[in-house]
Scaffold this motif. Structure first.
Motif, mmCIF file in Angstrom:
data_model
loop_
_atom_site.group_PDB
_atom_site.id
_atom_site.type_symbol
_atom_site.label_atom_id
_atom_site.label_comp_id
_atom_site.label_asym_id
_atom_site.label_seq_id
_atom_site.Cartn_x
_atom_site.Cartn_y
_atom_site.Cartn_z
ATOM 1 N N THR A 117 -21.844 10.962 43.906
ATOM 2 C CA THR A 117 -22.889 11.803 43.309
ATOM 3 C C THR A 117 -23.752 12.441 44.385
ATOM 4 O O THR A 117 -24.124 13.621 44.273
ATOM 5 C CB THR A 117 -23.762 10.986 42.355
ATOM 6 N N ALA A 118 -24.085 11.699 45.425
ATOM 7 C CA ALA A 118 -24.890 12.254 46.511
ATOM 8 C C ALA A 118 -24.137 13.364 47.235
ATOM 9 O O ALA A 118 -24.720 14.405 47.581
ATOM 10 C CB ALA A 118 -25.283 11.150 47.491
ATOM 11 N N VAL A 119 -22.846 13.162 47.463
ATOM 12 C CA VAL A 119 -22.046 14.198 48.121
ATOM 13 C C VAL A 119 -21.943 15.429 47.234
ATOM 14 O O VAL A 119 -22.052 16.567 47.707
ATOM 15 C CB VAL A 119 -20.650 13.660 48.484
ATOM 16 N N LEU A 120 -21.743 15.223 45.943
ATOM 17 C CA LEU A 120 -21.681 16.353 45.015
ATOM 18 C C LEU A 120 -22.966 17.171 45.057
ATOM 19 O O LEU A 120 -22.936 18.413 45.142
ATOM 20 C CB LEU A 120 -21.435 15.844 43.596
ATOM 21 N N ALA A 121 -24.107 16.502 45.021
ATOM 22 C CA ALA A 121 -25.390 17.200 45.068
ATOM 23 C C ALA A 121 -25.566 17.933 46.395
ATOM 24 O O ALA A 121 -26.049 19.077 46.435
ATOM 25 C CB ALA A 121 -26.539 16.211 44.855
ATOM 26 N N ALA A 122 -25.161 17.296 47.492
ATOM 27 C CA ALA A 122 -25.301 17.909 48.808
ATOM 28 C C ALA A 122 -24.394 19.121 48.955
ATOM 29 O O ALA A 122 -24.805 20.152 49.509
ATOM 30 C CB ALA A 122 -24.976 16.881 49.895
ATOM 31 N N LYS A 124 -23.275 21.119 46.566
ATOM 32 C CA LYS A 124 -23.780 22.231 45.758
ATOM 33 C C LYS A 124 -24.995 22.889 46.402
ATOM 34 O O LYS A 124 -25.210 24.097 46.253
ATOM 35 C CB LYS A 124 -24.143 21.731 44.357
ATOM 36 N N PHE A 125 -25.792 22.101 47.120
ATOM 37 C CA PHE A 125 -26.999 22.651 47.730
ATOM 38 C C PHE A 125 -26.703 23.313 49.075
ATOM 39 O O PHE A 125 -27.338 24.314 49.430
ATOM 40 C CB PHE A 125 -28.040 21.549 47.922
ATOM 41 N N MET A 126 -25.719 22.778 49.812
ATOM 42 C CA MET A 126 -25.494 23.211 51.190
ATOM 43 C C MET A 126 -24.405 24.259 51.345
ATOM 44 O O MET A 126 -24.556 25.201 52.123
ATOM 45 C CB MET A 126 -25.141 21.991 52.055
ATOM 46 N N ASP A 127 -23.288 24.079 50.645
ATOM 47 C CA ASP A 127 -22.122 24.924 50.893
ATOM 48 C C ASP A 127 -22.072 26.122 49.946
ATOM 49 O O ASP A 127 -22.464 26.027 48.780
ATOM 50 C CB ASP A 127 -20.837 24.102 50.752
ATOM 51 N N ASP A 128 -21.560 27.244 50.448
ATOM 52 C CA ASP A 128 -21.451 28.455 49.634
ATOM 53 C C ASP A 128 -20.346 28.327 48.583
ATOM 54 O O ASP A 128 -20.448 28.889 47.491
ATOM 55 C CB ASP A 128 -21.168 29.661 50.529
ATOM 56 N N VAL A 129 -19.288 27.606 48.925
ATOM 57 C CA VAL A 129 -18.156 27.428 48.016
ATOM 58 C C VAL A 129 -17.883 25.939 47.872
ATOM 59 O O VAL A 129 -17.820 25.217 48.869
ATOM 60 C CB VAL A 129 -16.889 28.146 48.541
ATOM 61 N N CYS A 130 -17.735 25.474 46.640
ATOM 62 C CA CYS A 130 -17.453 24.058 46.420
ATOM 63 C C CYS A 130 -16.668 23.878 45.134
ATOM 64 O O CYS A 130 -16.608 24.776 44.286
ATOM 65 C CB CYS A 130 -18.748 23.238 46.361
ATOM 66 N N TYR A 131 -16.067 22.710 44.997
ATOM 67 C CA TYR A 131 -15.313 22.393 43.788
ATOM 68 C C TYR A 131 -16.285 22.040 42.656
ATOM 69 O O TYR A 131 -17.439 21.691 42.889
ATOM 70 C CB TYR A 131 -14.370 21.221 44.049
ATOM 71 N N VAL A 158 -34.215 11.653 42.308
ATOM 72 C CA VAL A 158 -34.777 12.167 43.566
ATOM 73 C C VAL A 158 -35.891 13.177 43.294
ATOM 74 O O VAL A 158 -36.400 13.806 44.233
ATOM 75 C CB VAL A 158 -33.690 12.817 44.451
ATOM 76 N N GLY A 159 -36.267 13.334 42.019
ATOM 77 C CA GLY A 159 -37.327 14.273 41.678
ATOM 78 C C GLY A 159 -36.966 15.713 41.948
ATOM 79 O O GLY A 159 -37.865 16.534 42.216
ATOM 80 N N PHE A 160 -35.665 16.032 41.899
ATOM 81 C CA PHE A 160 -35.164 17.379 42.181
ATOM 82 C C PHE A 160 -35.600 17.853 43.574
ATOM 83 O O PHE A 160 -35.683 19.057 43.824
ATOM 84 C CB PHE A 160 -35.623 18.378 41.107
ATOM 85 N N ASP A 161 -35.860 16.910 44.451
ATOM 86 C CA ASP A 161 -36.260 17.223 45.826
ATOM 87 C C ASP A 161 -35.002 17.311 46.684
ATOM 88 O O ASP A 161 -34.591 16.331 47.316
ATOM 89 C CB ASP A 161 -37.211 16.137 46.351
ATOM 90 N N LEU A 162 -34.383 18.478 46.723
ATOM 91 C CA LEU A 162 -33.103 18.650 47.403
ATOM 92 C C LEU A 162 -33.227 19.372 48.740
ATOM 93 O O LEU A 162 -32.287 19.358 49.539
ATOM 94 C CB LEU A 162 -32.126 19.422 46.505
ATOM 95 N N ASN A 163 -34.339 20.002 48.992
ATOM 96 C CA ASN A 163 -34.490 20.714 50.254
ATOM 97 C C ASN A 163 -34.625 19.726 51.410
ATOM 98 O O ASN A 163 -35.336 18.713 51.301
ATOM 99 C CB ASN A 163 -35.713 21.623 50.217
ATOM 100 N N VAL A 164 -33.943 20.016 52.494
ATOM 101 C CA VAL A 164 -33.992 19.174 53.692
ATOM 102 C C VAL A 164 -34.397 20.053 54.869
ATOM 103 O O VAL A 164 -33.662 20.978 55.242
ATOM 104 C CB VAL A 164 -32.631 18.505 53.973
ATOM 105 N N SER A 165 -35.538 19.770 55.442
ATOM 106 C CA SER A 165 -36.028 20.564 56.568
ATOM 107 C C SER A 165 -35.211 20.267 57.820
ATOM 108 O O SER A 165 -34.578 19.209 57.929
ATOM 109 C CB SER A 165 -37.504 20.250 56.827
ATOM 110 N N PRO A 166 -35.202 21.174 58.791
ATOM 111 C CA PRO A 166 -34.500 20.906 60.053
ATOM 112 C C PRO A 166 -35.000 19.636 60.740
ATOM 113 O O PRO A 166 -34.213 18.907 61.348
ATOM 114 C CB PRO A 166 -34.808 22.151 60.899
#
Length: 229
Positions: A117-122, A124-131, A158-166
């Motif tokens: 589930t964590a990989v799926l969320a990551a 969708k948030f990070m990659d332009d193309v995903c399964y 996670v409170g919909f907190d998906l943004n990860v700063s540098p």
């Protein structure tokens, strides 16, 4: 050895994260078993808080093999695994702070569902193309309905907190780099002195890397390159 061969073609971060999670799982399993032994006839699973991420029985596949399977079929970028690690840490921290749900331990009952589930969320948030979810459900060995439910539950956790700063990304890369150094030192003669960073131990559940613990180190860039190799 077979598991090592499975990870041979995967980004280095996959093997490092799987090793870290395996040690966390072993530690939490041991703690749960000790607790269950003092409260017979209760089992470790029955003493844990109810959660959609907890299986009724321990999956037969190891964490390392499961990570290798995800890396083989998910086709996501190496950065997604670092971000997935960040998300897991956020979920566990919010649980320990009592934000609407009981604390969840990363153990052999929960680690597989948490990972996919964590990989799926990551992804969708990070990659332009995903399964899609149906594909990830097959990769994770669960039903589409369960994958959909776990995704929604994870996002709320996670409170919909998906943004990860540098800076945060650099912090977690540094933790994984320390784990990578630990793994390398484990292969050397016992006379080798372990550095403080490598001796820090796994950082999930009871010992997580705080997103507030100072600025990113100057070596975060090289850490990311090494983990992606």
């Amino acid at each position: 050895m077979a598991e090592e061969e499975q990870l041979a073609d995967a980004p280095r971060v996959v093997g490092v994260l799987s090793a870290l999670l395996e040690r966390v799982v072993e530690r939490n399993d041991a703690a749960a078993d000790e607790l269950a032994a003092g409260d017979a006839p209760a089992s470790a699973a029955s003493l844990a808080p109810a959660s959609a991420f907890r299986a009724t029985a321990r999956p037969d596949i190891s964490v390392r093999s499961y990570m290798a399977r995800i890396a083989r079929f998910a086709g996501c970028s190496p950065a997604c695994y670092v971000v997935a690690y960040v998300y897991l840490d956020r979920l566990l921290r919010r649980g320990r702070r009592g934000r609407g749900r009981a604390a969840l331990a990363v153990d052999s009952y929960s680690v597989h569902r948490l990972l996919i589930t964590a990989v799926l969320a990551a992804v969708k948030f990070m990659d332009d193309v995903c399964y899609n979810n149906a594909y990830f459900a097959r990769v994770g060995g669960i039903s589409l309905a369960e994958m959909n439910y776990l995704e929604v539950d994870f996002l709320f956790a996670v409170g919909f907190d998906l943004n990860v700063s540098p800076e945060t990304f650099g912090h977690y890369c540094a933790v994984l780099q320390a784990e990578m150094l630990r793994l390398e030192l484990d292969k050397t003669p016992p006379t080798t002195t372990m550095t403080p960073a490598a001796a820090a131990g796994p950082r999930l559940h009871s010992c997580c890397l705080s997103e507030d613990d100072g600025a990113a180190s100057s070596s975060s860039g090289s850490s990311q390159q090494q983990l992606a190799a």
